[in-house]
Each structure stands twice: as structure tokens, then as C-alpha cells.
Write a protein that holds these residues in place. Structure first.
Motif, PDB file in Angstrom:
ATOM      1  N   TYR A 269       6.332   3.627  14.010  1.00  0.00           N
ATOM      2  CA  TYR A 269       5.760   3.270  12.710  1.00  0.00           C
ATOM      3  C   TYR A 269       4.244   3.323  12.818  1.00  0.00           C
ATOM      4  CZ  TYR A 269      10.516   1.752  11.904  1.00  0.00           C
ATOM      5  OH  TYR A 269      11.889   1.716  11.788  1.00  0.00           O
ATOM      6  N   ILE A 270       3.645   4.169  12.002  1.00  0.00           N
ATOM      7  CA  ILE A 270       2.207   4.402  12.028  1.00  0.00           C
ATOM      8  C   ILE A 270       1.575   3.598  10.893  1.00  0.00           C
ATOM      9  CG2 ILE A 270       0.414   6.175  11.826  1.00  0.00           C
ATOM     10  CD1 ILE A 270       3.080   8.095  12.363  1.00  0.00           C
ATOM     11  N   PRO A 271       0.747   2.594  11.199  1.00  0.00           N
ATOM     12  CA  PRO A 271       0.134   1.820  10.120  1.00  0.00           C
ATOM     13  C   PRO A 271      -0.865   2.678   9.342  1.00  0.00           C
ATOM     14  CG  PRO A 271      -0.670   1.068  12.262  1.00  0.00           C
ATOM     15  CD  PRO A 271       0.324   2.152  12.524  1.00  0.00           C
ATOM     16  N   ILE A 272      -0.679   2.777   8.032  1.00  0.00           N
ATOM     17  CA  ILE A 272      -1.624   3.552   7.212  1.00  0.00           C
ATOM     18  C   ILE A 272      -2.305   2.675   6.158  1.00  0.00           C
ATOM     19  CG2 ILE A 272      -0.674   5.849   7.679  1.00  0.00           C
ATOM     20  CD1 ILE A 272       0.865   5.706   5.086  1.00  0.00           C
TER      21      ILE A 272
ATOM     22  N   HIS B 212       1.457  -2.807   1.545  1.00  0.00           N
ATOM     23  CA  HIS B 212       1.187  -2.442   2.938  1.00  0.00           C
ATOM     24  C   HIS B 212       2.171  -1.345   3.327  1.00  0.00           C
ATOM     25  CE1 HIS B 212      -1.406  -5.967   3.752  1.00  0.00           C
ATOM     26  NE2 HIS B 212      -0.717  -6.454   2.725  1.00  0.00           N
ATOM     27  N   CYS B 213       1.681  -0.348   4.074  1.00  0.00           N
ATOM     28  CA  CYS B 213       2.526   0.808   4.338  1.00  0.00           C
ATOM     29  C   CYS B 213       2.423   1.293   5.782  1.00  0.00           C
ATOM     30  CB  CYS B 213       2.124   1.933   3.385  1.00  0.00           C
ATOM     31  SG  CYS B 213       3.175   3.394   3.511  1.00  0.00           S
ATOM     32  N   TRP B 214       3.558   1.754   6.274  1.00  0.00           N
ATOM     33  CA  TRP B 214       3.654   2.438   7.564  1.00  0.00           C
ATOM     34  C   TRP B 214       4.341   3.768   7.319  1.00  0.00           C
ATOM     35  CZ3 TRP B 214       4.025  -2.640   6.723  1.00  0.00           C
ATOM     36  CH2 TRP B 214       3.307  -3.506   7.545  1.00  0.00           C
ATOM     37  N   ALA B 215       3.927   4.791   8.061  1.00  0.00           N
ATOM     38  CA  ALA B 215       4.569   6.096   7.970  1.00  0.00           C
ATOM     39  C   ALA B 215       5.431   6.302   9.211  1.00  0.00           C
ATOM     40  CB  ALA B 215       3.512   7.195   7.875  1.00  0.00           C
TER      41      ALA B 215
END
Length: 160
Positions: free
Chosen positions: A73-76, A88-91
Motif C-alpha cells: 500500500y503506497i500512501p498518496i 485519505h488514500c493508498w494506492a
């Protein structure tokens, strides 16, 4: 002033012919039935009390798509939508299972309004992968920066 509304979600992506595509969800229910461009979203939702936001994002993705997400999970970061909700989003990189059939939670809505009749609607009525250009037309305008940040991340990965 009430508590700030927060939501957390995941932006799933895949690479097809060297081009990224992102996975978006269309809200279910009678108010979005005929609305398309500018109404899609990342699968997301509000945290339960004391729930870590990444866990909220994973739970909501599963509830809205029927897919248990897995991977890095990449925090963006986060954005603030028009109504003031902070998202709040993760890619993460993944694809749909070969035999995928969309499943999600349902909700009840009085329909037609003031009729006293309650109808069950899917929380998300359709999901799809889109090219970046198409996704930017489909997604809520406030969420476009999430796509841009994913592209920045993918471009920085190519350089390294």
C-alpha cells in the motif's frame, strides 16, 4: 462545530501495454443512477471508532467491491472534497480476479422521496478500470489529485 468527517480508501491500479489504468467505483442508489462523468470515486468509507485508516481503506474496498485487496500500500496523501470530508488514500497494484463478479453492501433509501416506501440499493452499482485520461473525466473533481499523485509515484519508480 462538529467532528471533521474523514474517510479512507484505496486506488487500485494496473499496467496494461505500459500504461497505467485505475479502478473506480460508481455510487449506487437512485440519485446517481443517470449520473456518470464526475461522479465515480475511489472505493472508500468512514472509519469505525479507533480503527486505523489503512484498515478502514482495506475493509471499505472489500465491502464495496467484493475484492480482498493485497499488496504494497503506497500512501498518496489526502484530499478534501467539496463537502469538507477529508479522504485519505493508498494506492496498490492489482487486477480483477479472472472470474470477478461485483459484490457489495446494500443500503435502504426511502424511494420515491416521502413515499414511506424503502428500497434496497447497492452501495456501489458498478466498478471499472479506466485509462488515466478517462478516469479524470469519471472521478469526482476533488479526487483527481489522487490520480496525479499515483502517476507521479509511478514515474519516480521508472527513474529509480
Amino acid at each position: 462545530m462538529g467532528k471533521k468527517r474523514i474517510s479512507a480508501g484505496l486506488l487500485m491500479y494496473r499496467i496494461v501495454n505500459d500504461q497505467p489504468e485505475v479502478f473506480l467505483a460508481h455510487p449506487g442508489g437512485p440519485y446517481f443512477f443517470k449520473k456518470d462523468d464526475g461522479n465515480w470515486s475511489i472505493p472508500k468509507g468512514e472509519p469505525d471508532e479507533n480503527e486505523e485508516l489503512i484498515m478502514t481503506a482495506i475493509r471499505e474496498f472489500r465491502e464495496e467491491t467484493g475484492i480482498l485487496p493485497a499488496g504494497e500500500y503506497i500512501p498518496i496523501g489526502s484530499i478534501t472534497q467539496k463537502g469538507g470530508k477529508e479522504v485519505h488514500c493508498w494506492a496498490f497494484a492489482s487486477d480483477l480476479p479472472r472470474d470477478y463478479v461485483h459484490e457489495c453492501n446494500y443500503f435502504e433509501e426511502e424511494w420515491p422521496p416521502n413515499s414511506g416506501e424503502y428500497v434496497e440499493f447497492p452501495e456501489i452499482d458498478k466498478v471499472s478500470f479506466f485509462s488515466i485520461q478517462e478516469a479524470k473525466k469519471k472521478i469526482k473533481a476533488a479526487q483527481i489529485p489522487l490520480i496525479d499523485r499515483l502517476i507521479d509515484y509511478l514515474n519516480s519508480e521508472k527513474i529509480n
